[in-house]
Write an enzyme that holds these catalytic residues in place. Structure first.
Site, PDB file in Angstrom:
ATOM      1  N   CYS A 104      -4.269  -3.655   5.566  1.00 61.74           N
ATOM      2  CA  CYS A 104      -5.620  -4.217   5.604  1.00 61.74           C
ATOM      3  C   CYS A 104      -5.644  -5.444   6.529  1.00 61.74           C
ATOM      4  O   CYS A 104      -5.526  -5.309   7.737  1.00 61.74           O
ATOM      5  CB  CYS A 104      -6.094  -4.527   4.187  1.00 61.74           C
ATOM      6  SG  CYS A 104      -7.889  -4.789   4.071  1.00 61.74           S
ATOM      7  N   HIS A 193      -5.288   0.655   1.487  1.00 64.52           N
ATOM      8  CA  HIS A 193      -4.302   0.075   0.565  1.00 64.52           C
ATOM      9  C   HIS A 193      -3.449   1.173  -0.074  1.00 64.52           C
ATOM     10  O   HIS A 193      -3.841   1.758  -1.091  1.00 64.52           O
ATOM     11  CB  HIS A 193      -5.006  -0.743  -0.519  1.00 64.52           C
ATOM     12  CG  HIS A 193      -5.607  -2.009  -0.025  1.00 64.52           C
ATOM     13  ND1 HIS A 193      -4.909  -3.194   0.036  1.00 64.52           N
ATOM     14  CD2 HIS A 193      -6.837  -2.279   0.469  1.00 64.52           C
ATOM     15  CE1 HIS A 193      -5.696  -4.138   0.533  1.00 64.52           C
ATOM     16  NE2 HIS A 193      -6.869  -3.610   0.804  1.00 64.52           N
ATOM     17  N   GLU A 195      -0.860   0.747  -1.771  1.00 63.61           N
ATOM     18  CA  GLU A 195      -0.245   0.243  -3.003  1.00 63.61           C
ATOM     19  C   GLU A 195      -1.061   0.520  -4.251  1.00 63.61           C
ATOM     20  O   GLU A 195      -0.532   0.453  -5.375  1.00 63.61           O
ATOM     21  CB  GLU A 195       0.030  -1.264  -2.887  1.00 63.61           C
ATOM     22  CG  GLU A 195      -1.206  -2.159  -2.865  1.00 63.61           C
ATOM     23  CD  GLU A 195      -1.808  -2.367  -1.494  1.00 63.61           C
ATOM     24  OE1 GLU A 195      -2.500  -3.382  -1.300  1.00 63.61           O
ATOM     25  OE2 GLU A 195      -1.599  -1.506  -0.614  1.00 63.61           O
TER      26      GLU A 195
END
Length: 538
Positions: A104, A193, A195
């Site tokens: 990001c 993202h 994660e």
């Protein structure tokens, strides 16, 4: 005398692990990146973005098995790359001959540093978006067999976009983001993202970076965390130190109590406080559970009156959390004085608490809400803090709890906020709103259990505010409270989606609440995700 194997194991545990480093630019998911990498078996550190280049060079030049840095991940951030005072690391770090993954804001920082064009997007992207990508090392294994291109749903949270990046290999794009993934030399960047669990195959993308691109070896497990943490508690508390633990009966404080108990034994005393903000039947459940399952000292304190008096006429959510935090500390200090010679207070603070309270590693972190056990602590706390799970997320805490032999009824229960029902009462906390919130929440959980949904969702409860709506009770017009049901799915509480419950389950909840909870006329269902919403309303 210890045997040879135990000596070798001790030396291996003490040897500094090779690692990946996450640079924190203040993003809400920074520590979640660390969590995911450790979950994949690679030791990972979170460091502030201001760290000097010399420290990186020492880690990169280290010998294998001595703390060598194998890769760097640049986190997201609440800032725009063009904003005055926005965080930035040394450009030398990005030019190091080591694999780097920008996520990001981190991807935008790489692009901006390398001459790319980062502009304000015509349309922001928050939530899921479809990524179209081409086969490469970062996306290895994600395309159909024999295909050079693929598509997955990813989780976006950005306003700025990389509009152009000459010299980079563009690896993926979405409808609103022309450069959603790229590679330039050893640097990779993704606008989404990986994660968060809402990104399809996000774990595989991180695995590819760690193992295929960085060449890491598996060297981290939850068992090593437990062993290391017990030893750390022993060192912190010392041979004579005594600890009290603020026990709520939830997974966080219970896991904290077990870790501290394993470290120092009966020098720990658990204190359970009834603050008047507990769930239905919680006092009895906590006392019975700990008396029947754990051999620990437990002190019960009835403090309902002092907490509710302190909250009277307090409407602001932050102010409520501060009041609750201050009252908890006062109770704990009073009980410590009664016990005598107590030096430490153990708390079940976890990492999402610290992140949302802007207590993470970077000075650029944004405060979402102050948690009572973080932002509510007085500056002159007479007890030293012990917070053994402060670097863990909720799902990781559950893993530790299972490993420690926690009873299933505690491991599997839904999270409950430290401020209790005050986090679910919008505006001033009153006896009537507390009663409605407690009774309605009990119905929500009961109906989920009755319909086989309780273990499928992350959290479920009722919310009560000051709004009233017209209803019809018996043939007469009636004004009553509006109750909002909130049911979410999540993995670590940093992101969440509302659960698409069957209409018949929602209908049964609504009927029971309006029929059984006095003073309620309307029931609504919250359908906002996190972000942009939070899970708890206050």
């Amino acid at each position: 005398m210890p045997d040879r194997n135990s000596i070798i194991e001790k030396r291996e545990a003490e040897k500094e692990k090779d690692k990946v480093v996450v640079l924190d630019f203040g993003g809400q998911y920074s520590h979640l990146i660390v969590r995911r990498c450790r979950e994949l078996g690679v030791y990972t550190d979170l460091l502030p973005y201001e760290i000097p280049i010399e420290e990186f060079k020492r880690g990169i030049e280290a010998e294998e098995g001595t703390g060598k840095i194998k890769g760097i991940i640049l986190s997201g951030s609440p800032f725009s790359i063009h904003e005055l005072g926005s965080p930035s690391c040394s450009s030398e770090i990005i030019d190091l001959n080591i694999p780097i993954l920008g996520i990001c804001y981190g991807a935008q920082l790489i692009a901006y540093t390398k001459g790319g064009v980062v502009g304000e997007g015509m349309k922001s992207e928050f939530g899921r978006a479809e990524l179209l990508f081409k086969d490469c090392a970062l996306f290895d294994g994600l395309t159909e067999r024999g295909s050079e291109n693929g598509r997955i749903n990813v989780w976006m949270s950005h306003g700025d976009v990389i509009e152009q990046f000459d010299g980079a290999d563009i690896l993926g794009h979405t409808m609103n983001t022309p450069v959603a993934a790229f590679r330039i030399a050893n640097n990779y960047g993704v606008q989404f993202h990986p994660e968060v669990h809402h990104t399809d195959k996000g774990e595989k993308i991180l695995w590819n970076f760690l193992y295929k691109i960085c060449g890491c070896e598996r060297n981290w497990a939850i068992e090593s965390f437990i062993t290391d943490k017990i030893e750390a508690i022993k060192r912190a508390v010392g041979a004579e130190g005594r600890v009290i633990c603020g026990l709520s009966g939830g997974i966080d404080s219970s896991t904290t109590a077990l870790l501290v108990n394993k470290a120092i034994g009966d020098r720990l005393t658990c204190i359970f406080v009834d603050n008047g903000l507990l769930r239905e039947g919680e006092k009895e459940t906590v006392i019975n559970t700990f008396e029947n399952n754990f051999n620990m000292k437990l002190v019960f304190v009835d403090a309902k009156e002092r907490f509710l008096n302190g909250l009277r006429d307090v409407k602001d959510a932050e102010a409520k959390r501060m009041v609750i935090g201050e009252q908890f500390i006062k109770v704990f200090e009073e009980e410590a004085n009664k016990l005598g010679n107590v030096d430490f207070l153990a708390q079940g603070t976890i990492y999402p608490d610290r992140i949302e309270s802007a207590g993470a590693s970077s000075q650029k972190s944004s405060r979402i809400k102050s948690h009572h056990n973080v932002g509510g602590l007085p500056e002159k706390l007479e007890l030293k803090l012990v917070e053994p799970i402060a670097d863990l997320y909720k799902d990781e805490v559950r893993e530790v709890a299972k490993e420690l032999g926690m009873p299933p009824q505690i491991v599997g229960q839904h999270p409950f906020p430290g401020p209790g029902l005050a986090a679910r009462v919008i505006g001033a906390v009153t006896d009537d709103k507390l009663r409605i919130c407690r009774e309605a929440s009990d119905i929500v959980e009961a109906e989920l259990k009755n319909n086989g949904w309780y273990d499928k969702v992350w959290q479920a409860f009722a919310i009560v505010g000051d709004d009233v709506a017209t209803g019809v009770l018996g043939d007469a017009r009636s004004l009553g409270r509006i109750v909002t049901i909130r049911v979410v799915e999540s993995k670590e509480a940093m992101t969440a989606d509302f659960v698409k419950l069957p209409y018949e389950v929602l209908e049964s909840m609504s009927k029971r609440i309006t029929n059984e909870v006095k003073g309620v006329t309307w029931v609504t269902y919250a359908i906002s995700s996190k972000p942009p919403a939070t899970i708890e309303p206050c």
